[in-house]
Design a protein around this motif. Sequence first.
Motif: not given
Lengths: 132, 116
Positions: A75, A80, A97-101, A105
Amino acid sequence: MEGEQFESMFDNVLDRVSGLHAVIVTDRDGVIVSKSATPQLPEATEDPAFLATFSLATEQASKLGLSGNKSAVCIYREYQVVHLNHSPLFVSLIASDEANTGLLLGVGEELAEPISKLSAVFRQRTPDFDLQ
Amino acid sequence: LLYRLKGCGCLSKATIDQLPREASVGRMEKGVDGVLEGAMSLPGVQGALAADDQGLCLGAKGTAPAAASGYIAALAHRASQLEPESRFSVCVESEAMNILINADSDATVALYKIPA
């Protein structure tokens, strides 16, 4: 699967995930094998020196006593990067950085099977380059 | 988290008040775990999952797969864009299971329930 089919599959992933800038498949040295990217992708992330860092990191991470390292999430302030180990190939998902981590995955899991098939071909042709 | 469970539409305030509350400094995980465990005891609930604002799984119980946290958070985010700044619930219905999703800016909760 042909190279164009990989790029088409990656383009589909880019459309599905909000904030995802690029899906890049590289070898151990950071050489790009396949890539699909949006114009928002920062140029520095296409540098082989950047893309190769994970292959080094995952090799070391696999020595921590927890068996082989599968993935890493990095991050940064504005971005990210989700790295996935499919040695001898590596997948990097570069997003804001605001994307859905969690979604990144999950998408990485979806890509595991087709990438594994490509990795098997690479492994046959370059048997010395395998970190698994 | 408790508010989100209520937002799923299957809990009354009285029921929520009866759920175990163990949240305290230094035991954050047990608090989430306790709430999800309480949700599992509700009629028809087969699984419960909580995800943070980045789609990472905070906890999962029963049939709720931890790997679904990203997809559930993404569903909630997309639904919120239909009508910004309004409360909402999402229900994903299938023959085998209904998934009730409720979210705010901090967390998303999903309950896996047997269809009535």
